[in-house]
Design an enzyme around this catalytic site. Structure first.
Site, PDB file in Angstrom:
ATOM      1  N   HIS A 170      10.884  -9.239   0.774  1.00  0.00           N
ATOM      2  CA  HIS A 170      10.620  -7.814   0.621  1.00  0.00           C
ATOM      3  C   HIS A 170      11.918  -7.032   0.843  1.00  0.00           C
ATOM      4  O   HIS A 170      12.756  -7.431   1.662  1.00  0.00           O
ATOM      5  CB  HIS A 170       9.562  -7.386   1.637  1.00  0.00           C
ATOM      6  CG  HIS A 170       8.974  -6.047   1.373  1.00  0.00           C
ATOM      7  ND1 HIS A 170       9.585  -4.873   1.775  1.00  0.00           N
ATOM      8  CD2 HIS A 170       7.838  -5.675   0.741  1.00  0.00           C
ATOM      9  CE1 HIS A 170       8.848  -3.846   1.412  1.00  0.00           C
ATOM     10  NE2 HIS A 170       7.781  -4.305   0.779  1.00  0.00           N
TER      11      HIS A 170
ATOM     12  N   TYR B 162       2.958   4.745   0.836  1.00  0.00           N
ATOM     13  CA  TYR B 162       3.594   5.296   2.027  1.00  0.00           C
ATOM     14  C   TYR B 162       2.567   6.154   2.769  1.00  0.00           C
ATOM     15  O   TYR B 162       1.774   6.866   2.155  1.00  0.00           O
ATOM     16  CB  TYR B 162       4.785   6.170   1.644  1.00  0.00           C
ATOM     17  CG  TYR B 162       5.915   5.417   0.965  1.00  0.00           C
ATOM     18  CD1 TYR B 162       6.616   4.409   1.631  1.00  0.00           C
ATOM     19  CD2 TYR B 162       6.309   5.735  -0.327  1.00  0.00           C
ATOM     20  CE1 TYR B 162       7.670   3.740   1.016  1.00  0.00           C
ATOM     21  CE2 TYR B 162       7.357   5.070  -0.949  1.00  0.00           C
ATOM     22  CZ  TYR B 162       8.035   4.072  -0.269  1.00  0.00           C
ATOM     23  OH  TYR B 162       9.069   3.406  -0.878  1.00  0.00           O
TER      24      TYR B 162
ATOM     25  N   PHE C 283       6.614   1.963  -4.244  1.00  0.00           N
ATOM     26  CA  PHE C 283       7.977   2.162  -3.776  1.00  0.00           C
ATOM     27  C   PHE C 283       8.550   3.547  -4.098  1.00  0.00           C
ATOM     28  O   PHE C 283       9.630   3.892  -3.635  1.00  0.00           O
ATOM     29  CB  PHE C 283       8.937   1.084  -4.325  1.00  0.00           C
ATOM     30  CG  PHE C 283       8.675  -0.292  -3.807  1.00  0.00           C
ATOM     31  CD1 PHE C 283       9.086  -0.669  -2.534  1.00  0.00           C
ATOM     32  CD2 PHE C 283       8.005  -1.230  -4.582  1.00  0.00           C
ATOM     33  CE1 PHE C 283       8.836  -1.947  -2.048  1.00  0.00           C
ATOM     34  CE2 PHE C 283       7.752  -2.505  -4.095  1.00  0.00           C
ATOM     35  CZ  PHE C 283       8.176  -2.870  -2.828  1.00  0.00           C
TER      36      PHE C 283
ATOM     37  N   ASP D 117       0.860  -1.186   0.000  1.00  0.00           N
ATOM     38  CA  ASP D 117       0.000   0.000   0.000  1.00  0.00           C
ATOM     39  C   ASP D 117       0.894   1.233   0.000  1.00  0.00           C
ATOM     40  O   ASP D 117       2.109   1.126   0.198  1.00  0.00           O
ATOM     41  CB  ASP D 117      -0.996  -0.003   1.170  1.00  0.00           C
ATOM     42  CG  ASP D 117      -0.339   0.164   2.522  1.00  0.00           C
ATOM     43  OD1 ASP D 117      -1.022   0.637   3.441  1.00  0.00           O
ATOM     44  OD2 ASP D 117       0.847  -0.174   2.684  1.00  0.00           O
TER      45      ASP D 117
END
Length: 236
Positions: free
Chosen positions: A197, A74, A85, A72
């Site tokens: 991740h 920031y 990202f 989701d």
């Protein structure tokens, strides 16, 4: 900058995505999501980003070469810009993105850019898609389960159905949970690359650590073998 109204008709998206988007926003799930967003705005919630569908504006369906899945946006003021990202120019690079740049340098020798904006990738065919496209200030995953996942799963499925070669970068358990959707819908040549991740909490852990995964060179080489001219450069 924040979302001031949930009005999908005014969100910029490329025409190639319109049949899928129109069907979703006219569905009960789409109408419920709009209602939820507008209710939270009316209640004073700060919702980011201001342009939730930005990834679908810069990367047309037929030009997708890589799908980079995030969870989701920031949840800090000024960080989210509608691309997974990525952060706007002038915003400090978050830890996960720093690790992405670190791996990019180790793998391909590309120097980390001055900016944390991944917009050049979006324009080169990297679909920077989060599973959930909005979030509230300071509250990670606060809009999970409100309907966004139905839309983004449909987007993932639509890309998998396309005839062109596409690489799916599945970093972390949340992204890897989309693997069955991709494999069930797959048409033509697709490459799925899995790793942990890039967050500092997990980048070096497990049997498939992110650091050292070499996904950038692997995706570049595979796309080249499919006759696709693609580069991971972040120069504008």
């Amino acid at each position: 900058m924040r979302l001031t109204r949930a009005d999908p008709a005014k969100w910029q998206t490329h025409a190639s995505w319109q049949p899928l988007l129109s069907a979703f926003w006219q569905s009960q799930a789409g109408l419920s999501l709009q209602s939820f967003l507008n209710q939270r705005i009316a209640e004073g919630a700060k919702i980011f980003p201001p342009e939730p569908m930005r990834a679908l504006w810069h990367t047309p369906l037929t030009q997708v070469r890589v799908v980079l899945l995030g969870q989701d946006p920031y949840h800090g003021e000024g960080q989210a810009e509608g691309l997974s990202f990525s952060v706007p120019e002038g915003v400090a690079v978050p830890p996960s993105l720093r690790n992405i740049f670190k791996e990019l340098h180790a793998d391909l020798g590309l120097q980390p850019p001055m900016s944390g904006s991944l917009l050049p990738w979006a324009k080169q065919g990297v679909l920077l898609l989060n599973a959930c496209l909005t979030v509230e200030d300071g509250q990670a995953a606060s809009h999970a389960g409100q309907g966004w996942e139905l839309l983004t799963d449909a987007i993932i499925r639509k890309v998998a159905e396309q005839p062109q070669p596409v690489v799916f970068l599945l970093w972390g358990a949340h992204a890897q949970a989309k693997r069955p959707i991709i494999e069930a819908a797959q048409t033509g040549e697709k490459l799925l690359l899995l790793a942990n991740h890039p967050s500092p909490l997990s980048a070096l852990r497990g049997t498939t650590p992110f650091i050292g995964c070499r996904h950038f060179s692997a995706s570049h080489s595979w796309l080249a073998s499919q006759g696709v001219d693609f580069k991971w450069d972040l120069e504008n």
